[in-house]
Scaffold this active site. Structure first.
Site, PDB file in Angstrom:
ATOM      1  N   HIS A 148      -3.090  17.186   2.401  1.00 29.65           N
ATOM      2  CA  HIS A 148      -3.563  18.303   1.412  1.00 29.65           C
ATOM      3  C   HIS A 148      -4.872  18.917   1.918  1.00 29.65           C
ATOM      4  O   HIS A 148      -5.790  17.948   2.073  1.00 29.65           O
ATOM      5  CB  HIS A 148      -3.672  17.826   0.271  1.00 29.65           C
ATOM      6  CG  HIS A 148      -2.229  17.658  -0.719  1.00 29.65           C
ATOM      7  ND1 HIS A 148      -1.229  16.812  -0.154  1.00 29.65           N
ATOM      8  CD2 HIS A 148      -1.919  17.961  -2.057  1.00 29.65           C
ATOM      9  CE1 HIS A 148      -0.476  16.779  -1.096  1.00 29.65           C
ATOM     10  NE2 HIS A 148      -0.906  17.470  -2.189  1.00 29.65           N
ATOM     11  N   HIS A 206       5.430  15.483  -5.264  1.00 28.11           N
ATOM     12  CA  HIS A 206       5.006  14.272  -5.757  1.00 28.11           C
ATOM     13  C   HIS A 206       5.822  13.961  -6.662  1.00 28.11           C
ATOM     14  O   HIS A 206       6.186  14.272  -7.572  1.00 28.11           O
ATOM     15  CB  HIS A 206       3.484  14.420  -6.253  1.00 28.11           C
ATOM     16  CG  HIS A 206       2.491  14.925  -5.065  1.00 28.11           C
ATOM     17  ND1 HIS A 206       1.708  14.337  -4.413  1.00 28.11           N
ATOM     18  CD2 HIS A 206       2.329  16.413  -5.127  1.00 28.11           C
ATOM     19  CE1 HIS A 206       1.026  15.034  -3.927  1.00 28.11           C
ATOM     20  NE2 HIS A 206       1.377  16.493  -4.221  1.00 28.11           N
ATOM     21  N   HIS A 227       7.146  19.449  -0.362  1.00 34.01           N
ATOM     22  CA  HIS A 227       6.144  19.250  -1.062  1.00 34.01           C
ATOM     23  C   HIS A 227       6.121  18.729  -2.467  1.00 34.01           C
ATOM     24  O   HIS A 227       6.248  19.813  -3.497  1.00 34.01           O
ATOM     25  CB  HIS A 227       5.012  20.414  -0.817  1.00 34.01           C
ATOM     26  CG  HIS A 227       3.579  20.088  -1.483  1.00 34.01           C
ATOM     27  ND1 HIS A 227       2.564  20.766  -0.774  1.00 34.01           N
ATOM     28  CD2 HIS A 227       2.965  19.260  -2.407  1.00 34.01           C
ATOM     29  CE1 HIS A 227       1.408  20.298  -1.660  1.00 34.01           C
ATOM     30  NE2 HIS A 227       1.702  19.600  -2.399  1.00 34.01           N
ATOM     31  N   GLU A 236      -6.696  23.773  -0.442  1.00 35.33           N
ATOM     32  CA  GLU A 236      -6.056  24.220  -1.734  1.00 35.33           C
ATOM     33  C   GLU A 236      -7.337  24.410  -2.582  1.00 35.33           C
ATOM     34  O   GLU A 236      -7.625  25.677  -2.944  1.00 35.33           O
ATOM     35  CB  GLU A 236      -5.513  22.749  -2.547  1.00 35.33           C
ATOM     36  CG  GLU A 236      -4.926  23.087  -3.711  1.00 35.33           C
ATOM     37  CD  GLU A 236      -4.229  21.964  -4.742  1.00 35.33           C
ATOM     38  OE1 GLU A 236      -3.732  22.113  -5.531  1.00 35.33           O
ATOM     39  OE2 GLU A 236      -4.538  20.856  -4.087  1.00 35.33           O
ATOM     40  N   ASP A 255       5.490  20.877  -5.935  1.00 30.00           N
ATOM     41  CA  ASP A 255       4.431  20.212  -5.974  1.00 30.00           C
ATOM     42  C   ASP A 255       4.600  18.821  -7.082  1.00 30.00           C
ATOM     43  O   ASP A 255       5.095  18.056  -6.722  1.00 30.00           O
ATOM     44  CB  ASP A 255       3.293  20.916  -6.535  1.00 30.00           C
ATOM     45  CG  ASP A 255       1.993  20.370  -5.891  1.00 30.00           C
ATOM     46  OD1 ASP A 255       1.924  19.231  -5.747  1.00 30.00           O
ATOM     47  OD2 ASP A 255       0.797  20.940  -6.062  1.00 30.00           O
ATOM     48  N   ASP A 256       4.069  19.403  -8.448  1.00 28.14           N
ATOM     49  CA  ASP A 256       4.462  18.567  -9.762  1.00 28.14           C
ATOM     50  C   ASP A 256       5.144  19.098 -10.657  1.00 28.14           C
ATOM     51  O   ASP A 256       4.556  19.657 -11.630  1.00 28.14           O
ATOM     52  CB  ASP A 256       2.974  17.890 -10.014  1.00 28.14           C
ATOM     53  CG  ASP A 256       2.424  17.209  -8.931  1.00 28.14           C
ATOM     54  OD1 ASP A 256       2.417  16.089  -8.902  1.00 28.14           O
ATOM     55  OD2 ASP A 256       1.618  17.907  -8.422  1.00 28.14           O
TER      56      ASP A 256
END
Length: 337
Positions: free
Chosen positions: A196, A18, A16, A199, A277-278
């Site tokens: 996703h 990005h 996961h 969340e 994630d980011d």
């Protein structure tokens, strides 16, 4: 050996990530200068100070602004390789990275600028760092399904190098069922499907991702823990959840890491993995997520090892490659006993 040192040496996959969210401020400024793009910050420190979010939309606003500096294949190559170098330092052996083509095509870039640049960066990472990877095309859920279908059409010349499709961006108000037809088509094309869900959105979105989109893997899924039947189903089906603790903290999905649901997920038999994630925006790469969650909730070495093993089991590697990577996990665990 301390748990921190154990985590550092533990082979793991990241499922996961990005890639646009790995754009560190230093690279943002470098690309802005290279491409003569104006950005609304006058220093790296100002960018970092702006990373103070109260929810997903606050983050997305700055995320999309940062993407403006990405203009050429070389930019995307450099972005990917910068991430893989950082991931390799965390002993990530395999990564399955998301990209958002609509973020780029909607500002006038051809699909291939991002795709070819990322693919060349991925190839360089395998050659230089020994890190394998797969590319997942994500649809922006705040746009309509027709736009997603157009994106899938544009991607056709690259589909032999794209492993799957995903669904990201603003979750609330944009249920998975909105993208029923494009996911069905992607499945018929032989692409893996991820989304996703759960969340910020309710457990009903998780049910839709499972039953309507027929996903192969669940991104986030935190709010599944509000529904006992859903917990049981996820455990029974060994559905992999790609959980992102520091993202959840930064976006206020959890108020404190000590309240994170990962321990209960593990206790209930859910197939959990940890991911970043980011990471440029959320303050940590994979090992930071392992370490900070372990500190907050008291994860054991066995639980950490299980999640690393889960990361390879939940990947889209073939059976032989999964077995080889899991053997690396077991070998590290045995050497460190």
């Amino acid at each position: 050996m301390s748990l921190d040192a154990y985590i550092a040496g533990l082979p793991k996959a990241e499922l996961h990530l990005h890639i646009e969210g790995s754009l560190e401020p230093e690279l943002m400024f470098e690309l802005a200068r290279r491409n003569k793009v104006s950005i609304p910050f006058d220093s790296v420190e100002a960018v970092r100070a702006a990373y103070d979010f109260s929810n997903l939309q606050d983050f997305l606003d700055i995320y999309y602004a940062g993407a403006e500096v990405l203009r050429t294949e070389q930019d995307f190559h450099d972005l990917a390789l910068a991430y893989f170098r950082r991931a390799a330092a965390d002993n990530v052996r395999h990564a399955e990275i998301f990209f958002d083509p609509q973020t780029h095509t909607d500002r006038g870039l051809p699909f291939g600028v991002a795709a070819d640049g990322l693919l060349s960066g991925m190839k360089a990472a395998e050659t230089e760092l020994g890190v394998t990877s797969k590319l997942i095309l994500c649809f922006l859920r705040h746009l309509d399904e027709a736009a997603a279908i157009d994106t899938l059409n544009a991607a056709e010349p690259w589909l032999d190098r794209i492993a799957g499709v995903g669904l990201d961006s603003s979750e609330v108000g944009h249920p998975p069922s909105k993208f029923r037809h494009v996911f069905e088509r992607a499945g018929h094309m032989g692409l893996k499907r991820v989304a996703h869900a759960g969340e910020e959105g309710p457990p009903a979105y998780v049910w839709e991702a499972l039953d309507v989109l027929q996903i192969d893997r669940m991104d986030h899924g935190n709010r599944s823990m509000e529904d006992p039947r859903l917990i049981e189903r996820l455990a029974d089906e060994r559905m992999t959840l790609t959980v992102c603790p520091l993202s959840n903290l930064k976006l206020c999905v959890v108020r404190d890491l000590k309240d994170h649901p990962v321990p209960e997920m593990l206790r209930r038999g859910i197939h959990v993995t940890l991911n970043s994630d980011d990471p440029a925006y959320f303050g940590g790469y994979v090992n930071d997520n392992y370490r900070r969650l372990a500190d907050a909730v008291g994860l054991s070495r066995e639980q950490v090892t299980l999640m690393a093993r889960n990361s390879f089991e939940g990947s889209f590697l073939d059976a032989a490659d999964k077995a080889a990577r899991i053997a690396e996990v077991e070998a590290w665990a045995a050497r460190s006993a």
